[in-house]
Design an enzyme around this catalytic site. Structure first.
Site, PDB file in Angstrom:
ATOM      1  N   GLU A  34       0.670  -1.112   0.027  1.00 11.04           N
ATOM      2  CA  GLU A  34      -0.126   0.058  -0.060  1.00 11.04           C
ATOM      3  C   GLU A  34       0.827   1.216  -0.042  1.00 11.04           C
ATOM      4  O   GLU A  34       1.590   1.296   0.717  1.00 11.04           O
ATOM      5  CB  GLU A  34      -1.121   0.229   1.177  1.00 11.04           C
ATOM      6  CG  GLU A  34      -1.883   1.074   1.316  1.00 11.04           C
ATOM      7  CD  GLU A  34      -2.831   1.371   2.226  1.00 11.04           C
ATOM      8  OE1 GLU A  34      -2.662   0.493   3.239  1.00 11.04           O
ATOM      9  OE2 GLU A  34      -3.610   2.162   2.294  1.00 11.04           O
ATOM     10  N   ALA A  54       1.601  -0.613  10.645  1.00  9.58           N
ATOM     11  CA  ALA A  54       1.327  -1.824  10.570  1.00  9.58           C
ATOM     12  C   ALA A  54       0.416  -1.788   9.058  1.00  9.58           C
ATOM     13  O   ALA A  54       0.156  -0.605   8.665  1.00  9.58           O
ATOM     14  CB  ALA A  54       0.556  -2.436  11.510  1.00  9.58           C
ATOM     15  N   MET A  55       0.427  -2.923   8.679  1.00 13.32           N
ATOM     16  CA  MET A  55      -0.401  -3.147   7.522  1.00 13.32           C
ATOM     17  C   MET A  55      -1.395  -4.164   7.527  1.00 13.32           C
ATOM     18  O   MET A  55      -1.051  -5.437   8.024  1.00 13.32           O
ATOM     19  CB  MET A  55       0.705  -3.185   6.073  1.00 13.32           C
ATOM     20  CG  MET A  55      -0.085  -3.512   4.874  1.00 13.32           C
ATOM     21  SD  MET A  55      -0.931  -1.913   4.457  1.00 13.32           S
ATOM     22  CE  MET A  55      -2.066  -2.613   3.372  1.00 13.32           C
ATOM     23  N   GLU A  56      -2.704  -4.012   6.874  1.00  7.31           N
ATOM     24  CA  GLU A  56      -3.787  -4.750   6.943  1.00  7.31           C
ATOM     25  C   GLU A  56      -3.651  -5.957   6.100  1.00  7.31           C
ATOM     26  O   GLU A  56      -5.018  -6.410   5.852  1.00  7.31           O
ATOM     27  CB  GLU A  56      -4.906  -3.972   7.307  1.00  7.31           C
ATOM     28  CG  GLU A  56      -5.496  -3.533   5.845  1.00  7.31           C
ATOM     29  CD  GLU A  56      -4.929  -2.002   5.608  1.00  7.31           C
ATOM     30  OE1 GLU A  56      -4.166  -1.535   6.136  1.00  7.31           O
ATOM     31  OE2 GLU A  56      -5.531  -1.164   4.990  1.00  7.31           O
ATOM     32  N   ASN A  57      -2.809  -6.428   5.135  1.00  7.13           N
ATOM     33  CA  ASN A  57      -2.894  -7.485   4.070  1.00  7.13           C
ATOM     34  C   ASN A  57      -3.918  -8.706   4.716  1.00  7.13           C
ATOM     35  O   ASN A  57      -3.794  -9.027   5.850  1.00  7.13           O
ATOM     36  CB  ASN A  57      -1.451  -7.774   3.984  1.00  7.13           C
ATOM     37  CG  ASN A  57      -0.349  -6.919   3.979  1.00  7.13           C
ATOM     38  OD1 ASN A  57      -0.574  -6.008   3.256  1.00  7.13           O
ATOM     39  ND2 ASN A  57       0.531  -6.884   5.057  1.00  7.13           N
ATOM     40  N   HIS A  90      -6.956  -1.929  15.179  1.00  2.00           N
ATOM     41  CA  HIS A  90      -7.103  -1.359  13.859  1.00  2.00           C
ATOM     42  C   HIS A  90      -6.815  -2.366  12.747  1.00  2.00           C
ATOM     43  O   HIS A  90      -7.848  -2.147  11.897  1.00  2.00           O
ATOM     44  CB  HIS A  90      -6.286  -0.245  13.834  1.00  2.00           C
ATOM     45  CG  HIS A  90      -6.193   0.885  12.799  1.00  2.00           C
ATOM     46  ND1 HIS A  90      -6.957   1.771  12.529  1.00  2.00           N
ATOM     47  CD2 HIS A  90      -5.680   0.815  11.379  1.00  2.00           C
ATOM     48  CE1 HIS A  90      -6.837   2.286  11.390  1.00  2.00           C
ATOM     49  NE2 HIS A  90      -6.042   1.673  10.573  1.00  2.00           N
ATOM     50  N   GLU A  91      -5.828  -2.829  12.545  1.00  2.00           N
ATOM     51  CA  GLU A  91      -5.331  -3.558  11.607  1.00  2.00           C
ATOM     52  C   GLU A  91      -6.509  -4.948  11.312  1.00  2.00           C
ATOM     53  O   GLU A  91      -6.818  -5.206  10.067  1.00  2.00           O
ATOM     54  CB  GLU A  91      -3.919  -4.018  11.595  1.00  2.00           C
ATOM     55  CG  GLU A  91      -2.877  -2.999  11.765  1.00  2.00           C
ATOM     56  CD  GLU A  91      -2.789  -1.871  10.591  1.00  2.00           C
ATOM     57  OE1 GLU A  91      -3.615  -2.224   9.555  1.00  2.00           O
ATOM     58  OE2 GLU A  91      -2.823  -0.883  10.928  1.00  2.00           O
ATOM     59  N   HIS A 124      -9.620  -3.680   9.905  1.00  3.26           N
ATOM     60  CA  HIS A 124      -9.636  -3.444   8.483  1.00  3.26           C
ATOM     61  C   HIS A 124     -10.214  -4.681   7.582  1.00  3.26           C
ATOM     62  O   HIS A 124     -10.593  -4.519   6.513  1.00  3.26           O
ATOM     63  CB  HIS A 124      -8.218  -3.350   8.050  1.00  3.26           C
ATOM     64  CG  HIS A 124      -7.878  -1.898   8.056  1.00  3.26           C
ATOM     65  ND1 HIS A 124      -8.582  -0.785   7.409  1.00  3.26           N
ATOM     66  CD2 HIS A 124      -6.794  -1.076   8.439  1.00  3.26           C
ATOM     67  CE1 HIS A 124      -8.047   0.446   7.369  1.00  3.26           C
ATOM     68  NE2 HIS A 124      -6.918   0.303   8.033  1.00  3.26           N
ATOM     69  N   GLU A 164      -9.727   4.156   6.235  1.00  2.00           N
ATOM     70  CA  GLU A 164      -8.943   4.783   7.401  1.00  2.00           C
ATOM     71  C   GLU A 164      -9.946   5.466   8.610  1.00  2.00           C
ATOM     72  O   GLU A 164      -9.486   5.154   9.843  1.00  2.00           O
ATOM     73  CB  GLU A 164      -7.682   5.445   6.927  1.00  2.00           C
ATOM     74  CG  GLU A 164      -6.666   4.826   6.346  1.00  2.00           C
ATOM     75  CD  GLU A 164      -6.268   3.711   6.852  1.00  2.00           C
ATOM     76  OE1 GLU A 164      -6.351   3.280   8.134  1.00  2.00           O
ATOM     77  OE2 GLU A 164      -5.784   2.786   6.002  1.00  2.00           O
TER      78      GLU A 164
HETATM   79 ZN   LIG Z   1      -5.346   1.592   8.654  1.00  2.00          ZN
END
Ligand SMILES: [Zn+2]
Length: 883
Positions: A127, A269-272, A304-305, A308, A327
């Site tokens: 992203e 962090a990233m919500e993959n 949060h992640e 998502h 977001e």
């Molecule tokens: Zn987010």
């Protein structure tokens, strides 16, 4: 290199993709410097687009090594491949299979976008536009495909191989030292949610049975030896999963949910899908190494992640202009989760503090933009406080406007109507309009107009008529590109507090009760009147911070003191103390600059006394109330001709005044709040520590030797990082021998722990003293510092630029010059982190003339460099625009 030809990107230019991708089969052979990626795309003409159209795939620095169409190699005459684009001008006008082979170098990827290595572990960040650094692809969120990923690597180098979805096959590659794993994600997703991880990782496993009775495996992967630091993250994950079922009716959908912690990461962090990749600072925690704030952050970011999965993944964004759809909404959801897990009033206060400190400042400066921008040059620069935090506030305001039931009906409709699609903000708001029969046309201005709305409220009591009248004037200040604004719809929660501390009924002239105590302000000038008011009430406005606005009203200091002690709304009790403090501080800043005597305000000190004396209050709330507005808060309130040194001096003087006036109470509280048992990160225990340490800090602000000794003792005796760090922070503000001793001791204790050493870097970078810049410069050469690691850069230079008001804004301009030098050195390596650092200049225009000139010269020095990344160039140009 990326081309700038197609920039800027405009929302109004959106059109659907010409080609859709039904399935993607990736075959990735990992290698440190030559990873081979074979992508097989099932392409199909989009029935909603004009056919026939060429196939145009995005790339970024790619080398094409093979291309086949329906199994046959494509002749060079039939395609054009550049590092950033693959074009097939005349594809067949029917579904077909395209096999694209590229070779990429993960070890050379210092941008940390796409596939890269972090301490030997292969990982991805896609992203917003990182997937195009892995293979040619229509890299836009409205192209949603079903991904199957085969990963192959030498077993010794990468014993763990992970991708999105469920594991469907794994084994050894016969006759070699290699092995493979095949992952299949049945949920169509945009390319930005793709993830792949390979490396030597240890794993902590747990499980959860969903509401419908499915068993889900939960795994957290970390560097070997760090398994003991994942317990809180795992516990947070399980609570978040349960909460989303209860609060929003959302259940997890795959058989496995994985989190991987890596130490080199541009973001938090990233919500993959099914495979979240985390900056390890938001996973790893023990009482000895993490503060209460770290624990709270881990809980919030894990949640949060995870959230998502529904708001972002199952329903994604049509285009990047809609970023706030995922977001803003997901920040709102994680804030609600934290409020339910912890203290709702204290969480609200902390969220609003953060909003004002970051978003209000952004909204008032050259980088201001709407929650949904209409134009961008570089989307990386729109992961902002406005999109995230103001985006969350807008969702919250919607809930206040519609009430909890209406809000839930709208959310349910959103999930039902848009699951599996790429949606827009308009789609989202339409669900609430349809579910509740409310016209939300004017509400959409929250997404299109930048700037913080301001309400000027005049309240007047008519004793003879028994009425209370509110005259409300609304303005939205001009922002870059938006000189004229239209009135917003503002849900204004309010109360009229009687002398006994109780709310009076809010009955309008037509005899109706004001529903939920919320008035809707939608015009530039508006009048409200309440009847049956027998005594002069005290006005309490924007309760719970029901809208992200600034409010000014004719409320006297005496009435503010009353609200600080009696307002039934806890947020506004806190707000009343803050308003009183701000008034004293702003006046004292002016007095200091004019050489006049400072004012010690008894109204404010009386409010502090009332808070300290109220034994019904929870400790975390008391701590928030007795903590003065930050230097940045005061600067924002002053708004122009800002002198950071005068602000620091006025604030330090008032802290010392509180410390002296309440010395005995603070000392007694500090002793009484000491932990009696082993450390626990729960909210109540953390709240006691917060108050205890706020007391210590105020006592030490007097410079009293006894307080310094107390801080040094607390530092040495602490059995947890919260108390140790708080004592160290208190000592760091004082020019005493104990400071150097404690800093040295801290380094020796934790020198092998990078996340703790980051705290050591940050603390030194934020000392508000003239020697700090030299100290920070020296620390950039420290063996534990690395410009390649985003956490180290943020901890040292980021903390200096964003967190040290007086030294970043030094009158000689040396602070600006240092930060600009760092930005320019970093830009070639990691443009995203460099651009974020440069955004520290976002409020340069409010400074007094001398500093402003220095800041402008520094920004112009950046803008004059002709090899800038698009990220840094965009921030530099927007910061200077209008000159
Ligand atoms: Zn987010």
């Amino acid at each position: 290199m990326r081309t700038d030809a197609a920039r800027p990107v405009r929302l109004e230019d959106y059109r659907p993709p010409d080609w859709l991708v039904e399935t993607v089969d990736l075959d990735v052979a990992l290698d440190p410097s030559a990873t081979r990626v074979r992508a097989t795309l099932r392409l199909t003409p989009n029935p909603q687009a004009a056919a026939p159209a060429p196939v145009v795939l995005d790339g970024d620095g790619l080398t094409l090594t093979g291309l086949k169409l329906d199994g046959a190699a494509l002749a060079p005459a039939h395609f054009a491949a550049t590092p950033d684009r693959l074009t097939i001008a005349q594809p067949p006008n029917r579904p077909f299979r395209l096999e694209v082979e590229t070779v990429i170098d993960p070890s050379a990827n210092t941008q940390l976008m796409g596939l890269y290595r972090s301490r030997g572990t292969y990982c991805t960040q896609c992203e917003p536009e990182g997937f195009r650094r892995i293979t040619y692809f229509p890299d836009r969120p409205d192209v949603m495909a079903v991904f199957t990923t085969r990963i192959e690597a030498p077993k010794a180098q990468a014993p763990v191989l992970l991708a999105n979805g469920n594991l469907v096959q794994s084994g050894d590659v016969a006759g070699t030292d290699r092995h493979f794993a095949v992952w299949h994600d049945p949920f169509p997703k945009p390319s930005y949610l793709f993830a792949l991880v390979g490396g030597e990782l240890a794993c902590v496993e747990d499980g959860l049975r969903t509401a419908s009775g499915r068993e889900v495996t939960l795994r957290i992967y970390v560097e070997p030896g760090k398994q003991g630091r994942c317990a809180y993250a795992m516990d947070s994950l399980k609570r978040a999963m349960r909460w989303d079922e209860e609060a929003f009716g959302r259940e997890y959908d795959l058989d496995i949910f994985m989190i991987v912690a890596v130490s080199d990461f541009n973001m938090g962090a990233m919500e993959n899908k099914g495979l979240n990749v985390f900056n390890d600072k938001y996973v790893l925690a023990t009482p000895e190494t993490a503060t209460d704030a770290d624990f709270a952050n881990i809980e919030a970011i894990i949640a949060h992640e995870y959230f998502h999965n529904w708001t972002g993944n199952r329903i994604t964004c049509r285009d990047w202009f809609q970023l706030c759809l995922k977001e803003g909404l997901t920040v709102f959801r994680d804030q609600e989760f934290s409020a339910d897990q912890r203290s709702r009033p204290v969480e609200r206060i902390n969220d609003v503090r953060g909003l004002r400190a970051h978003q209000f400042v952004e909204d008032a400066g050259p980088l201001a933009h709407p929650v949904r921008p209409a134009l961008y040059h570089e989307i990386n620069n729109f992961y902002t406080a406005t999109v995230y935090e103001k985006g969350a506030e807008v969702v919250r305001s919607l809930k206040v406007l519609l009430g909890p039931d209406g809000f839930r009906r709208g959310m349910d409709l959103f999930f039902a109507r848009h699951d599996g699609t790429a949606a827009t903000v308009d789609d989202f708001i339409a669900c609430f309009a349809d579910a509740t029969g409310t016209d939300l046309g004017q509400f959409m201005r929250w997404y299109s107009q930048a700037g913080t709305p301001e309400l000027a409220v005049t309240g007047s009591f008519d004793a003879r008529a028994g009425t209370y009248r509110l005259d409300v004037a609304q303005t939205v200040p001009p922002t870059p590109g938006q000189p004229v604004k239209e009135p917003m719809v503002i849900p204004l929660a309010l109360g009229l507090v009687g002398r006994d501390g109780r709310d009076l009924p809010l009955v309008t002239a037509d005899g109706r009760q004001l529903e939920r105590g919320v008035a809707t302000i939608s015009e530039a000038a508006q009048r409200l009147e309440f009847v049956g008011i027998a005594e002069r009430p005290v006005l309490s406005l924007n309760r719970g911070f029901s809208a992200p606005i600034k409010v000014s009203a004719n409320i006297s200091a005496e009435d503010l003191s009353f609200l600080a002690a009696r307002d039934p709304d806890p947020f506004n009790r806190w707000q009343a103390v803050q308003t009183l403090a701000t008034a004293v501080l702003v006046e004292n800043v002016a007095a200091l600059r004019a050489g006049r005597a400072e004012r010690a305000d008894d109204g404010f000190l009386a409010a502090i006394a009332a808070i300290l004396a109220d034994t019904t209050l929870e400790p975390a709330f008391v701590a928030a109330a007795i903590t003065l507005p930050s230097e940045a808060d005061i600067a924002r309130d002053i708004g122009r001709d800002v002198d950071p040194d005068a602000i620091l001096a006025a604030r330090a003087a008032l802290r010392a005044t509180i410390g002296r006036r309440f010395a005995a109470v603070l000392d007694e509280l500090h002793g009484r709040l000491a932990d009696s048992g082993p450390y626990s990160p729960d909210a109540a225990s953390a709240g006691r520590r917060t108050l205890k340490n706020a007391c210590l800090d105020l006592m030490a602000a007097t410079g009293a030797a006894s307080a310094v000794a107390l801080a040094a003792r607390q530092y040495a005796a602490a059995d947890n990082m919260t108390d140790r760090m708080a004592a160290l922070a208190t000592l760091s503000l004082l020019d005493v021998a104990e400071r150097a001793a404690a800093l040295d001791d801290f380094y020796r204790r934790f020198e092998d722990d990078p996340l703790v050493i980051d705290k050591w870097f940050s603390l030194q970078a934020t000392i508000p003293q003239a020697a700090t810049l030299d100290r920070v410069r020296a620390l950039t050469a420290h063996p534990k510092f690395s410009a390649a690691n985003p956490n180290r850069v943020r901890a040292l230079v980021g903390a200096f630029a964003h967190g040290n008001q007086t030294q970043f804004n030094r009158p000689d301009g040396a602070g600006f010059a240092f930060v600009v030098d760092t930005v320019l050195a970093l830009d070639a390596r990691n443009p995203q982190v460099a651009a974020r650092l440069l955004s520290a200049f976002k409020s340069w225009r409010v400074l007094e003339a001398g500093r402003r000139a220095c800041a402008e010269a520094a920004l112009k020095r950046v803008a004059a460099v002709d090899t800038l990344s698009r990220d840094v160039k965009d921030i530099a140009q927007r910061s200077l625009a209008g000159d």
